[in-house]
Design a protein around this motif. Structure first.
Motif, PDB file in Angstrom:
ATOM      1  N   UNK A   2     -47.859  -9.872  26.610  1.00 17.91           N
ATOM      2  CA  UNK A   2     -48.256  -9.313  25.553  1.00 17.91           C
ATOM      3  C   UNK A   2     -46.855  -8.984  24.714  1.00 17.91           C
ATOM      4  N   UNK A   3     -46.944  -9.170  23.439  1.00 18.92           N
ATOM      5  CA  UNK A   3     -45.842  -9.281  22.539  1.00 18.92           C
ATOM      6  C   UNK A   3     -46.516  -8.139  21.270  1.00 18.92           C
ATOM      7  N   UNK A   4     -45.803  -7.148  21.059  1.00 18.28           N
ATOM      8  CA  UNK A   4     -45.897  -6.281  19.963  1.00 18.28           C
ATOM      9  C   UNK A   4     -44.676  -6.506  18.913  1.00 18.28           C
ATOM     10  N   UNK A   5     -45.250  -6.185  17.804  1.00 16.77           N
ATOM     11  CA  UNK A   5     -44.238  -6.158  16.488  1.00 16.77           C
ATOM     12  C   UNK A   5     -44.357  -4.840  15.912  1.00 16.77           C
ATOM     13  N   UNK A   6     -43.316  -3.946  15.992  1.00 18.38           N
ATOM     14  CA  UNK A   6     -43.330  -2.749  15.178  1.00 18.38           C
ATOM     15  C   UNK A   6     -42.420  -3.265  13.867  1.00 18.38           C
ATOM     16  N   UNK A   7     -43.488  -2.972  12.962  1.00 18.07           N
ATOM     17  CA  UNK A   7     -42.930  -3.186  11.451  1.00 18.07           C
ATOM     18  C   UNK A   7     -43.437  -2.212  10.469  1.00 18.07           C
ATOM     19  N   UNK A  47     -38.629   4.266  15.237  1.00 17.85           N
ATOM     20  CA  UNK A  47     -38.385   2.671  14.775  1.00 17.85           C
ATOM     21  C   UNK A  47     -37.824   2.609  13.423  1.00 17.85           C
ATOM     22  N   UNK A  48     -37.714   3.689  12.687  1.00 12.52           N
ATOM     23  CA  UNK A  48     -37.691   3.715  11.113  1.00 12.52           C
ATOM     24  C   UNK A  48     -36.443   2.729  10.816  1.00 12.52           C
ATOM     25  N   UNK A  49     -35.427   2.976  11.536  1.00 12.01           N
ATOM     26  CA  UNK A  49     -33.947   2.201  11.380  1.00 12.01           C
ATOM     27  C   UNK A  49     -33.889   0.954  11.838  1.00 12.01           C
ATOM     28  N   UNK A  50     -34.541   0.564  12.691  1.00  8.95           N
ATOM     29  CA  UNK A  50     -34.759  -0.609  13.687  1.00  8.95           C
ATOM     30  C   UNK A  50     -35.685  -1.913  13.495  1.00  8.95           C
ATOM     31  N   UNK A  51     -36.486  -1.424  12.240  1.00  6.42           N
ATOM     32  CA  UNK A  51     -37.716  -2.676  12.271  1.00  6.42           C
ATOM     33  C   UNK A  51     -37.174  -3.912  11.654  1.00  6.42           C
ATOM     34  N   UNK A  52     -37.660  -4.953  12.067  1.00  6.35           N
ATOM     35  CA  UNK A  52     -38.836  -5.108  13.112  1.00  6.35           C
ATOM     36  C   UNK A  52     -38.296  -5.206  14.560  1.00  6.35           C
ATOM     37  N   UNK A  63     -34.501  -6.687  17.853  1.00  2.00           N
ATOM     38  CA  UNK A  63     -34.750  -5.842  16.630  1.00  2.00           C
ATOM     39  C   UNK A  63     -33.901  -6.573  15.461  1.00  2.00           C
ATOM     40  N   UNK A  64     -34.425  -6.326  14.153  1.00  2.00           N
ATOM     41  CA  UNK A  64     -33.840  -7.123  13.006  1.00  2.00           C
ATOM     42  C   UNK A  64     -34.164  -8.554  13.052  1.00  2.00           C
ATOM     43  N   UNK A  65     -33.570  -9.342  13.698  1.00  2.00           N
ATOM     44  CA  UNK A  65     -34.002 -10.607  13.627  1.00  2.00           C
ATOM     45  C   UNK A  65     -33.952 -11.306  15.005  1.00  2.00           C
ATOM     46  N   UNK A  66     -34.654 -12.370  14.784  1.00  2.00           N
ATOM     47  CA  UNK A  66     -34.944 -13.134  15.997  1.00  2.00           C
ATOM     48  C   UNK A  66     -35.283 -14.916  15.718  1.00  2.00           C
ATOM     49  N   UNK A  67     -34.672 -15.631  16.334  1.00  2.00           N
ATOM     50  CA  UNK A  67     -35.066 -17.136  16.174  1.00  2.00           C
ATOM     51  C   UNK A  67     -36.209 -17.567  17.085  1.00  2.00           C
ATOM     52  N   UNK A  68     -36.787 -18.818  16.723  1.00  2.00           N
ATOM     53  CA  UNK A  68     -37.756 -19.030  17.435  1.00  2.00           C
ATOM     54  C   UNK A  68     -36.991 -19.363  18.754  1.00  2.00           C
ATOM     55  N   UNK A  69     -35.980 -20.127  18.827  1.00  2.00           N
ATOM     56  CA  UNK A  69     -35.210 -20.420  20.284  1.00  2.00           C
ATOM     57  C   UNK A  69     -35.097 -19.315  20.995  1.00  2.00           C
ATOM     58  N   UNK A  83     -35.856 -11.409  35.360  1.00  2.00           N
ATOM     59  CA  UNK A  83     -35.553 -10.179  34.570  1.00  2.00           C
ATOM     60  C   UNK A  83     -34.775 -10.647  33.504  1.00  2.00           C
ATOM     61  N   UNK A  84     -35.151  -9.722  32.584  1.00  2.00           N
ATOM     62  CA  UNK A  84     -34.717  -9.790  31.189  1.00  2.00           C
ATOM     63  C   UNK A  84     -33.283  -9.172  31.186  1.00  2.00           C
ATOM     64  N   UNK A  85     -32.366  -9.829  30.489  1.00  7.76           N
ATOM     65  CA  UNK A  85     -30.958  -9.197  30.306  1.00  7.76           C
ATOM     66  C   UNK A  85     -31.246  -8.275  29.309  1.00  7.76           C
ATOM     67  N   UNK A  86     -30.373  -7.160  29.463  1.00  9.08           N
ATOM     68  CA  UNK A  86     -30.424  -6.050  28.115  1.00  9.08           C
ATOM     69  C   UNK A  86     -29.909  -6.464  26.976  1.00  9.08           C
ATOM     70  N   UNK A  87     -30.729  -6.316  25.826  1.00 12.51           N
ATOM     71  CA  UNK A  87     -30.132  -6.386  24.667  1.00 12.51           C
ATOM     72  C   UNK A  87     -29.676  -5.297  23.937  1.00 12.51           C
ATOM     73  N   UNK A  88     -29.127  -5.218  22.884  1.00 11.54           N
ATOM     74  CA  UNK A  88     -29.074  -4.234  21.989  1.00 11.54           C
ATOM     75  C   UNK A  88     -30.082  -3.482  21.729  1.00 11.54           C
TER      76      UNK A  88
END
Length: 92
Positions: A2-7, A47-52, A63-69, A83-88
């Motif tokens: 499941x993928x969710x986009x907060x925007x 989330x108000x300062x972090x969308x999307x 958050x903010x930007x993502x590329x297809x890759x 496991x997913x490496x932790x991101x900002x």
């Protein structure tokens, strides 16, 4: 998976992120939910300062930007059970 986009409406970064997610979804199937942070005061405060924000299986991944890759690589990690490496974004 499941993928969710907060925007929120009228957010150009959110629109771009949604386009990227849809493009990747054409290659990797997953459930997608678009969530407006205007739906509740709690979502807005969080989330108000972090969308999307893109959340994969309940874990904030981008958050903010993502590329297809980047998104495709992360989704394949989740599919493979790695496991997913932790991101900002996960600090949110």
């Amino acid at each position: 998976m499941r993928v969710e986009i907060y925007s929120k409406p009228k957010c150009s970064l959110c629109d771009k992120a949604a386009d990227v997610v849809e493009a990747v979804r054409a290659r990797i199937p997953f459930e997608l939910r678009l969530i407006s942070i205007l739906e509740s005061p709690e979502l807005f405060e969080r989330w108000r300062y972090d969308i999307p924000v893109i959340v994969i299986d309940g874990v904030p991944a981008f958050k903010y930007r993502v590329t297809e890759a980047e998104l495709e690589a992360r989704l394949r990690e989740v599919q493979g059970g790695m496991s997913i490496a932790k991101t900002a974004a996960q600090d949110g």
